[in-house]
Every structure is written in C-alpha cells, then in structure tokens.
Motif scaffolding. Structure first.
Motif, PDB file in Angstrom:
ATOM      1  N   LEU A 108      79.007  -0.737  -5.805  1.00 43.21           N
ATOM      2  CA  LEU A 108      80.620  -0.806  -4.957  1.00 43.21           C
ATOM      3  C   LEU A 108      81.262  -0.022  -6.141  1.00 43.21           C
ATOM      4  O   LEU A 108      81.470  -0.558  -6.994  1.00 43.21           O
TER       5      LEU A 108
ATOM      6  N   THR B  68      88.132  -0.932  -3.293  1.00 38.69           N
ATOM      7  CA  THR B  68      87.497  -2.037  -2.179  1.00 38.69           C
ATOM      8  C   THR B  68      87.606  -3.483  -3.439  1.00 38.69           C
ATOM      9  O   THR B  68      86.931  -3.817  -4.804  1.00 38.69           O
TER      10      THR B  68
ATOM     11  N   ARG C 148      85.064  -8.528  -0.929  1.00 37.04           N
ATOM     12  CA  ARG C 148      83.574  -7.829  -0.696  1.00 37.04           C
ATOM     13  C   ARG C 148      83.427  -8.181   1.337  1.00 37.04           C
ATOM     14  O   ARG C 148      82.981  -8.059   1.919  1.00 37.04           O
TER      15      ARG C 148
ATOM     16  N   LEU D 290      83.430  -0.058   2.799  1.00 34.22           N
ATOM     17  CA  LEU D 290      83.150  -0.760   1.478  1.00 34.22           C
ATOM     18  C   LEU D 290      82.991   0.927   0.551  1.00 34.22           C
ATOM     19  O   LEU D 290      82.108   1.228   1.251  1.00 34.22           O
TER      20      LEU D 290
ATOM     21  N   LEU E  98      76.011  -6.036  -4.172  1.00 30.53           N
ATOM     22  CA  LEU E  98      78.063  -5.699  -3.602  1.00 30.53           C
ATOM     23  C   LEU E  98      78.196  -6.688  -4.206  1.00 30.53           C
ATOM     24  O   LEU E  98      78.761  -8.241  -4.529  1.00 30.53           O
TER      25      LEU E  98
END
Length: 399
Positions: A34, A39, A42, A47, A106
């Motif tokens: 990620l 980003t 979350r 994403l 993530l």
C-alpha cells in the motif's frame, strides 16, 4: 468448494472466486504494498499499491482494479493475468483457490499529519491560498522561458483561475469536474512533476484562449496541462475552443467525467473533438479510447499529433520558437491528422493548413449519430468567462 469439469460448475466456481478473492490480496502476494503517500487511510475508496515503479489502484471494495499508467483494468481474473500474462485461465483459477478467505493486510500507518507534523490540508485549501503567476515570478519564468509559452497564454490561464503559482517556482494547473468542482492539480516545475494527493483526484484541466462568450463547440484533449497551453499557442481556431488535459493516466471516474463533458459539447451544432495526444504508443492508446468515447456520444473526432516520434506539443512549440529566434522560417507545427472514428477517409497531409479540420471533413469524414445530451447551463456558467486578476475564482468545466 468442489471443483468439477461441467460448464455449469466451472461458471459457478468463476463467480465464487470473483467474489471471494480481494484484488488487494493478489497484489500483496505479488509483492505490492500500500502506498503510504497516496492512501491516507484504510477506509479510502481507492487504494493505491506500488511495487518499485509499478502502481495499481484497487477499487469497488476490492472487486476491481486499474493501472494509472496504462490501459489495464478489470476483475481479479484479469489482474492475475495482467501481472503474469503467461498464465491461462486454469492457472489463474488454481492461484485464486489458494487465496479464498484471505484479507489484505494493508499494513499502513494512518497518515493524519504531513511533513514536520503539520496537519494535512485539502488540495482545494492549498489552491485557494495561491495566486496566479505574475510577470517575473519564478513560475512565470519557468513557463515562458523554459517551456516557451507566450506571455498572453500564461496570463489568460491565470486570469481564468486555471493556473496558480506553487512553492519553489512550480506551476499548478487546476483540475475540475464537469460541474466545476475543484478536484486537485497537476504540479510542474524545473525539477518536479506530480499530482496533488488527497481530494477527488484527476478530472480535467481546462481553459479558454478566447473571451469565452461563445459556447464550446470544439474540445481539445491533451495529455498534460502544459501541452494544452502549448497547443493553444500554436492553434488558429481559438474561438469556441476548450483546451483540456487529462493529466496522463485516467481512473474510471475520470473517464466518465470526460465522457460527460464530451456529451455536453456534442449538444452544440458542428461540435467536434480534437485528440491532440503525443506521437507515441501511449498517445495511440489514448486516441483510440477518446475516439470511441466520442462516437458513443455522437461527437465528431479527429486526431492530430506532432510529426516527430515521441514528441509532445510543448516540444513542438519550443522548436518553433527556437527557429523563429534563429531567423529561420518555422515548419508548420500541426503535422499529422488521423481521422479515428473508423468511418470516412483518412487525411494524413505532410503539413496541415489552418483549415485542416475543415479539410478532413471535406475528405469524407462523417459525423456519428447524435445522442441525447443533458441541457447546458446558462451562458454565465460556461467555461472561460473571464475572471478578474487575483480573483481566486475559476469558471470550472461547466459548459
């Protein structure tokens, strides 16, 4: 899950795998992580994952994805084959079976502050605090001296609220959606190139080189804002023209926004789209995509690109300026026109006169069937209505 060979069972398994495996899990298995900068949290709708110089955006709650630097997009099956084209459907099914039930990690620290502990600010707030470049400022010199843009083009873009000066001499080019809402900005400087984080993201940069009183009957789409300004400087059809930039790769939302703008333009008599993309493979891909979108909404389209392989419109402008300063006669800058609708004859002259678009239509180009389009806003809301200097307002992309 039972794996049998009957067509019904195979289709059932495909549907189950498509719903059971998150695209983010596939990317993490392939070494993507990620993006901590792109980003912020979350719960973000889109994403962004990176692996070295590669980037993939996951959307639709993990059911879809797209490549911001290319044309790749689709479901989890297409993602596996996009990452490894050697895999057939059987290989893909086998890989996805092992990923059922997994959730993406993530593993990202939520970023609520920017550099030096300062709170992150919305791009619109940063934009509104900035003024247009003025004579002699760092951004003005960058655009007029290094990029070769005429003073009057830079001044008009600033007066319309489409151009601001950022820190360290960077030029900011505002993106707005079809309703005129600010969504972010392309940022360019001698040593910097990027797009603002946060906000909605890329939609369209746009400005009018004429006064803006006439309705938009000609839409020019380029890949970068500086190319839009450069094309306007070379263009002899300012009247009724909206010069735009997609800022490079487009999300599905950006494509939908562009198609909406095309539909609004198509409602005008004799409306047309000029696809002014670079002369390279990516330009070819954009040209095909934009032409198909235009045909869907009943808008005539033609492509025009620089003659030199790999060239963009700013390179053409700077070459022409250097030739003029050297006292040589400049070569006609608009060198290749390809009618890309697939109907009518193609016109590919060696050089193109000021009436190139009319010539192309005279060679048999047919306008596609018109489709219904939403009603246009009142003239006071149209793009390009002049704004007073330093007003901070922008006409947006409402047509």
């Amino acid at each position: 899950m039972a794996y049998t060979s009957s067509p019904e069972a195979q289709q059932k398994e495909l549907d189950e795998l498509r719903n059971a495996v998150n695209c983010a899990v596939v990317l993490e298995k392939a070494g993507f992580r990620l993006d901590r900068q792109a980003t912020a949290q979350r719960s973000a709708r889109n994403l962004k994952f990176r692996r070295d110089s590669e980037a993939i955006i996951v959307n639709h709650d993990g059911k879809g994805w797209w490549d911001p630097k290319g044309d790749g997009k689709g479901d989890v099956f297409k993602l596996v084959q996009y990452l490894d084209p050697s895999k057939n459907l059987g290989h893909v099914r086998q890989e996805l079976r092992a990923l059922i039930g997994r959730s993406p990690t993530l593993e990202v620290v939520e970023r609520t502050k920017g550099a030096a502990g300062r709170p992150r600010r919305d791009p619109a707030e940063l934009w509104n605090r900035r003024a247009a470049p003025g004579q002699g400022t760092a951004a003005w010199r960058y655009l007029t001296e290094i990029r070769g843009l005429p003073d009057h083009i830079v001044a008009i873009a600033g007066q319309q609220g489409a151009l601001k000066e950022g820190p360290h001499g960077t030029a900011w080019f505002g993106h707005r959606d079809a309703d005129g809402q600010f969504t972010g900005m392309e940022m360019r400087g001698p040593d910097y190139k990027g797009f603002s984080t946060g906000g909605i993201g890329k939609r369209l940069f746009g400005f009018r080189a004429d006064g803006g009183e006439e309705p938009v009957t000609r839409l020019v789409v380029t890949e970068a804002a500086i190319d839009a300004l450069s094309f306007a400087a070379l263009d002899r059809f300012h009247k009724g023209t909206l010069y735009t930039s997609t800022g490079g790769g487009m999300s599905p939302e950006s494509e939908a926004n562009l198609k909406r703008v095309m539909m609004q333009v198509a409602a005008q008599p004799e409306a047309r789209l000029v696809v002014a993309v670079d002369n390279d493979l990516q330009g070819d891909r954009y040209a095909g995509k934009f032409a198909a979108m235009a045909q869907d909404v009943g808008l005539w389209s033609g492509r025009i690109s620089p003659k030199g392989p790999g060239e963009d419109w700013n390179a053409v402008l700077r070459t022409r300026r250097e030739g003029m300063e050297a006292g040589s006669v400049p070569v006609a800058p608009l060198c290749r026109l390809s009618e890309v609708l697939g109907s009518g004859a193609k016109a590919q002259p060696e050089t193109v006169s000021p009436s190139w678009l009319g010539q192309a239509e005279a060679h048999g180009t047919q306008r596609p069937p018109r489709v219904s389009a939403p009603s246009l806003p009142a003239p006071s809301e149209r793009v390009g209505k002049p704004a007073g200097p330093r007003s901070g307002s922008s006409p947006g992309l409402s047509l």
